[in-house]
Design a protein around this motif. Structure first.
Motif, PDB file in Angstrom:
ATOM      1  N   ILE A  71       0.713  -1.082   0.178  1.00 10.67           N
ATOM      2  CA  ILE A  71      -0.254   0.154   0.044  1.00 10.67           C
ATOM      3  C   ILE A  71       1.096   1.165   0.349  1.00 10.67           C
ATOM      4  O   ILE A  71       1.856   0.992   0.857  1.00 10.67           O
ATOM      5  CB  ILE A  71      -0.504  -0.003   0.882  1.00 10.67           C
ATOM      6  CG1 ILE A  71      -2.275  -1.033   1.121  1.00 10.67           C
ATOM      7  CG2 ILE A  71      -1.724   1.880   1.009  1.00 10.67           C
ATOM      8  CD1 ILE A  71      -2.594  -1.040   2.612  1.00 10.67           C
ATOM      9  N   SER A  72       0.925   1.985  -0.893  1.00 12.40           N
ATOM     10  CA  SER A  72       1.580   3.040  -1.206  1.00 12.40           C
ATOM     11  C   SER A  72       0.761   4.552  -0.727  1.00 12.40           C
ATOM     12  O   SER A  72      -0.318   4.821  -0.199  1.00 12.40           O
ATOM     13  CB  SER A  72       1.681   3.879  -2.288  1.00 12.40           C
ATOM     14  OG  SER A  72       2.381   2.729  -2.946  1.00 12.40           O
ATOM     15  N   ILE A  73       1.842   5.428   0.450  1.00 12.51           N
ATOM     16  CA  ILE A  73       0.747   6.301   1.455  1.00 12.51           C
ATOM     17  C   ILE A  73       1.267   7.423   0.908  1.00 12.51           C
ATOM     18  O   ILE A  73       0.980   8.019   1.061  1.00 12.51           O
ATOM     19  CB  ILE A  73       1.555   5.961   2.629  1.00 12.51           C
ATOM     20  CG1 ILE A  73       0.573   4.713   3.080  1.00 12.51           C
ATOM     21  CG2 ILE A  73       1.369   7.042   3.826  1.00 12.51           C
ATOM     22  CD1 ILE A  73       0.974   3.995   4.735  1.00 12.51           C
ATOM     23  N   ARG A 108       1.385  -2.218  10.610  1.00 11.62           N
ATOM     24  CA  ARG A 108       2.359  -2.357   9.992  1.00 11.62           C
ATOM     25  C   ARG A 108       2.994  -0.613   9.014  1.00 11.62           C
ATOM     26  O   ARG A 108       4.016  -0.838   8.708  1.00 11.62           O
ATOM     27  CB  ARG A 108       2.464  -3.192   8.214  1.00 11.62           C
ATOM     28  CG  ARG A 108       2.733  -4.757   8.692  1.00 11.62           C
ATOM     29  CD  ARG A 108       2.565  -5.973   8.669  1.00 11.62           C
ATOM     30  NE  ARG A 108       2.419  -6.940   8.903  1.00 11.62           N
ATOM     31  CZ  ARG A 108       2.047  -8.163   9.566  1.00 11.62           C
ATOM     32  NH1 ARG A 108       0.658  -6.971  10.156  1.00 11.62           N
ATOM     33  NH2 ARG A 108       2.042  -9.062   9.881  1.00 11.62           N
ATOM     34  N   ILE A 109       2.416   0.177  10.036  1.00 11.63           N
ATOM     35  CA  ILE A 109       2.838   1.646   9.238  1.00 11.63           C
ATOM     36  C   ILE A 109       3.687   1.471   9.961  1.00 11.63           C
ATOM     37  O   ILE A 109       3.814   2.123  11.877  1.00 11.63           O
ATOM     38  CB  ILE A 109       1.074   2.226   9.557  1.00 11.63           C
ATOM     39  CG1 ILE A 109      -0.511   2.114   9.020  1.00 11.63           C
ATOM     40  CG2 ILE A 109       1.605   3.659   9.566  1.00 11.63           C
ATOM     41  CD1 ILE A 109      -1.195   3.096   9.011  1.00 11.63           C
ATOM     42  N   THR A 159       9.285   6.368  -3.804  1.00 13.90           N
ATOM     43  CA  THR A 159       7.763   5.859  -4.173  1.00 13.90           C
ATOM     44  C   THR A 159       7.966   4.730  -3.696  1.00 13.90           C
ATOM     45  O   THR A 159       6.716   4.261  -4.259  1.00 13.90           O
ATOM     46  CB  THR A 159       8.730   5.730  -5.494  1.00 13.90           C
ATOM     47  OG1 THR A 159       9.403   6.357  -6.132  1.00 13.90           O
ATOM     48  CG2 THR A 159       8.146   4.913  -6.655  1.00 13.90           C
ATOM     49  N   GLU A 160       8.147   3.816  -3.308  1.00 11.40           N
ATOM     50  CA  GLU A 160       8.392   2.319  -2.260  1.00 11.40           C
ATOM     51  C   GLU A 160       7.646   2.896  -0.602  1.00 11.40           C
ATOM     52  O   GLU A 160       8.113   2.166  -0.296  1.00 11.40           O
ATOM     53  CB  GLU A 160       9.238   1.146  -2.816  1.00 11.40           C
ATOM     54  CG  GLU A 160       9.393   0.797  -4.095  1.00 11.40           C
ATOM     55  CD  GLU A 160       8.130  -0.074  -4.276  1.00 11.40           C
ATOM     56  OE1 GLU A 160       7.512  -1.446  -4.069  1.00 11.40           O
ATOM     57  OE2 GLU A 160       7.124   0.577  -4.998  1.00 11.40           O
ATOM     58  N   ALA A 161       7.656   3.842  -0.324  1.00 13.95           N
ATOM     59  CA  ALA A 161       7.371   3.907   0.721  1.00 13.95           C
ATOM     60  C   ALA A 161       5.362   3.300   1.013  1.00 13.95           C
ATOM     61  O   ALA A 161       5.211   4.673   0.348  1.00 13.95           O
ATOM     62  CB  ALA A 161       8.000   5.937   1.328  1.00 13.95           C
ATOM     63  N   GLY A 162       5.927   2.673   1.824  1.00 16.33           N
ATOM     64  CA  GLY A 162       4.495   2.335   2.375  1.00 16.33           C
ATOM     65  C   GLY A 162       3.895   1.838   3.558  1.00 16.33           C
ATOM     66  O   GLY A 162       4.398   1.113   4.533  1.00 16.33           O
ATOM     67  N   ILE A 163       3.058   0.504   3.180  1.00 15.95           N
ATOM     68  CA  ILE A 163       3.077  -0.685   4.222  1.00 15.95           C
ATOM     69  C   ILE A 163       3.352  -2.025   3.751  1.00 15.95           C
ATOM     70  O   ILE A 163       1.886  -2.077   2.280  1.00 15.95           O
ATOM     71  CB  ILE A 163       1.572  -0.203   4.139  1.00 15.95           C
ATOM     72  CG1 ILE A 163       0.957   0.849   5.126  1.00 15.95           C
ATOM     73  CG2 ILE A 163       1.672  -1.526   5.698  1.00 15.95           C
ATOM     74  CD1 ILE A 163      -0.437   1.067   5.681  1.00 15.95           C
TER      75      ILE A 163
END
Length: 547
Positions: free
Chosen positions: A427-429, A520-521, A441-445
Motif C-alpha cells: 500500500i503506497s502512502i 505495519r505502518i 516511491t516504495e514508501a508505504g505498508i
C-alpha cells in the motif's frame, strides 16, 4: 437499474449471503463477456503510440476463485431496491483528438449490450445461477455449524486441495490428483441447506499437529484451511473446506515494523532492558516479528492460530532440552511452551505444520500425518512414541494477558493523497512525496506477510479504511480493537458491501487483515487503551466509524 426491471427473483436477494453470491456471479459474467467480446482491449491495440488511437477498453473488478462482497456489483436495498454495476471505460482519442464515432460505438452499442447480458435475468442460465447461489449459501451454512460441533475447521471428502501451479489459484487437474479422504477416526458430517450432508475430516478445538514427509501435502492442507475462511465458486475444489472465520495464519517477517506490541508472553529480559510489554522496532527479527504477529492477532480476537514450520522462526517454535541446558539466559519462551496455556486460558486453538520438531508431539491433542497426499490419524502412535522416548518439554501454566492498544497515525496518512494499492502486497502512502523524491516511491505498508489476503481489491479497501481510521483519531488515539469491530459491523465477508464505498474496485476484508496492515505502518504511536475503570464508563461499545 431498478430491481423489477432486472427480472431477478426476489428470493435471490432474500439474505446477505445470497446478495453476495448473486453480485459475485454478475461480476464474473460481466468480466467473461468483456473478455469474450475483446472489450477489454483498446480501439487499436496494435498502434498504441502517442499519435495512435487509445482508449475504449472496458474494465471491471473481475473475481478470482473466492466469492467476496465487491463494489463492482451490489444490490442497493430500500423501497426502491436496485441492482448496481460499476465498471470503467477509457474513452477513445488519437493524440489530442477525440474519436467521436468510436465513442458512439462504445457508449451506444457495447455498453447497452454489456448491460443486457449482465443485468437482466433472462440473459442468464437460470440453473447455473441457482447452483452458484446455493453453493455459496451451503458453504456459509457449513461454517456456521463448526462452533456447535467443537470444531475449528472441516475438509469435505472429495475436495481437491492442490492448486494448478504457484501462478494459478485454480484447482489442479489430471490423473495424479488425489481427492481428499478423511481418516475414519476424524470423520464427521455437516449439513448443507440445499443438498445432502457432507462427510469429511473435522479438526477439533485445541492443538492439532499436521505432519508427514516432505512433498506429501501437509502445507497444502494447511493452505486450504487458512483460506477456508472464504467461500468459493462451484468447481474450485475447495467448496467443502470451511474454517472458523476468526482463524489467522501467522509467520515470521524479518524487517517488519512493530509499534507498542506486547510480546512478553514469548520474549522477556532482552539485552539493554528493552521493554517487551510495549515492544517497538523498525526492523524486527524473525522471532520478534512472529511473536508480534501472534500477539496482534490475539488482540483482535483470533480464535485459531495457524503456523507452518517452513515460514516460522524456529527459535520461537521450540527449544529442545539440550539447548535449555546449554543456554541459561535465553529470553525467548517458545510457542510449544505456550500453546496449552493459550488454549486453556483464552480458548485459542492452534493448527501447526511440523516436519522435524518432535517436541510438539507432547502438546498436541491430535496428530494428522500426510502420506502420499492422504491424511492418517497418528495420535495414538505419537502417544506411544512419547512413552518410548520421553523428552522434557517445559510448559507455562499461564499464557499472559492479551493487548489492547490505542494508536495514533502519522500525519502523512491524512496530509498526502489517500493511501492506494496497485498490487496485493503493498500500500503506497506517500504519493505526493514520491513525485518530488524518487526514494519515496516504495514508501508505504508492506503486507506481503499477510497471507490471507487474496485480491488486490482487498488491499485497496484496507487503504481506504486506514484513512478512515486516521480521520477518526481523537486526543486519546484510536482503540484498534473496538474501532475494527465497528468497521467489521459494516464491511465483512458474508455481508453485502455498503454501496456508499467509492468506486468499483473495492473488496471486503476481515478485521484481521485490516489490523495487520495498520500495525505495519511506520511512524505509528501506541499506548495501552484505557480500561473501564480508568474511563469511568461501562463496557466498551463498538466504535461508530463511517466507512
Amino acid at each position: 437499474m431498478d430491481w423489477k426491471t432486472t427480472g431477478f427473483p426476489d428470493d435471490f436477494a432474500a439474505s446477505d449471503i445470497r446478495q453476495v453470491a448473486l453480485a459475485d456471479y454478475l461480476s464474473r459474467t460481466a468480466a467473461a463477456f468483456i473478455r469474450t467480446k475483446h472489450m477489454d482491449q483498446s480501439v487499436d491495440s496494435a498502434n498504441s503510440g502517442w499519435s495512435g488511437p487509445k482508449g475504449g477498453a472496458f474494465t471491471i473488478n473481475a473475481p478470482a476463485q473466492e466469492v467476496l462482497p465487491r463494489t463492482s456489483a451490489l444490490i442497493v436495498p430500500g423501497e426502491d431496491k436496485s441492482l448496481e454495476m460499476r465498471f470503467t471505460v477509457s474513452l477513445p482519442a488519437r493524440g489530442r483528438t477525440i474519436l467521436g464515432r468510436e465513442a458512439k460505438t462504445i457508449l451506444c452499442v457495447n455498453l447497452p449490450e454489456l448491460v443486457k447480458k449482465t443485468m437482466l435475468y433472462p440473459s442468464h442460465v437460470a440453473d447455473e445461477l441457482k447452483i452458484h447461489i446455493h453453493s455459496v449459501e451451503d458453504q456459509a451454512y457449513m461454517r456456521s455449524q463448526l462452533e456447535a460441533k467443537g470444531l475449528v475447521a472441516f475438509v469435505g471428502n472429495g475436495s481437491i486441495l492442490p492448486r494448478a501451479s504457484g501462478a494459478s489459484n485454480r484447482g489442479m487437474v489430471g490423473e495424479h490428483v488425489v481427492p481428499f479422504e478423511s481418516p475414519p477416526g476424524l470423520e464427521v458430517s455437516l449439513k448443507r441447506k440445499h443438498d445432502h450432508k457432507v462427510r469429511g475430516m473435522g479438526i477439533s478445538k485445541g492443538v492439532t499437529l499436521l505432519t508427514g514427509g516432505g512433498y506429501h501435502g501437509k502445507s497444502t492442507l494447511l493452505e486450504a484451511l487458512q483460506f477456508g475462511i472464504y467461500n468459493y465458486a462451484p468447481g474450485d475444489g475447495r467448496e467443502l473446506v470451511v474454517t472458523n472465520p476468526a482463524a489467522v495464519k501467522v509467520r515470521a517477517e524479518d524487517g517488519r515494523s512493530v509499534t507498542g506490541t506486547n510480546i512478553s508472553a514469548f520474549i522477556k529480559n532482552l539485552p539493554g532492558k528493552r521493554d517487551t510489554d510495549a515492544f517497538t522496532t523498525d526492523d524486527a527479527s524473525g522471532s520478534t516479528s512472529m511473536a508480534a504477529n501472534i500477539s496482534e492477532a490475539l488482540e483482535l480476537g483470533a480464535q485459531v492460530i495457524m503456523v507452518d514450520e517452513d515460514t516460522s522462526a524456529t527459535n520461537l517454535l521450540v527449544r529442545d532440552e539440550r539447548m535449555q541446558m546449554l543456554i541459561k539466559n535465553e529470553p525467548i519462551t517458545p510457542l510449544v511452551s505456550k500453546v496449552r496455556a493459550l488454549y486453556d486460558q483464552h480458548g485459542v486453538s492452534t493448527i501447526i505444520v511440523v516436519g522435524g520438531l518432535g517436541d510438539w508431539l507432547d502438546v498436541a491433542d491430535n496428530v494428522v500425518g500426510m502420506a502420499f497426499y492422504a491424511p492418517r490419524m497418528l495420535t495414538m502412535e505419537a502417544k506411544d512414541l512419547i512413552k518410548q522416548a520421553p523428552r522434557k518439554v517445559m510448559q507455562d501454566k499461564k499464557y499472559g494477558s492479551l493487548p489492547d492498544r490505542a494508536l495514533g497515525f502519522p500525519a502523512a496518512i491524512l496530509h498526502d493523497k489517500t493511501p492506494y494499492a496497485k498490487r496485493k502486497d503493498f500500500i503506497s502512502i506517500y504519493a505526493d512525496r514520491a513525485l518530488q523524491d524518487p526514494s519515496q516511491t516504495e514508501a508505504g505498508i508492506d503486507v506481503s506477510g499477510v497471507e490471507q489476503l487474496v485480491e488486490v481489491g482487498q488491499t485497496r479497501t484496507i487503504a481506504h479504511l486506514i484513512r478512515t481510521l486516521a480521520a477518526a483519531e481523537d486526543f486519546e488515539g484510536v482503540c484498534l480493537k473496538s474501532a475494527l469491530a465497528g468497521i467489521e459491523a459494516e464491511v465483512t465477508l458474508e455481508k453485502a458491501i455498503p454501496e456508499k464505498l467509492p468506486g468499483g474496485d473495492l473488496v471486503a476484508v476481515r478485521r484481521f487483515e485490516l489490523g495487520a496492515a495498520v500495525n505495519r505502518i511506520r511512524g505509528l504511536e501506541s499506548r495501552a487503551a484505557k480500561t473501564e475503570a480508568q474511563t469511568g464508563e461501562g463496557p466498551k461499545k463498538k466504535a461508530r466509524i463511517d466507512v
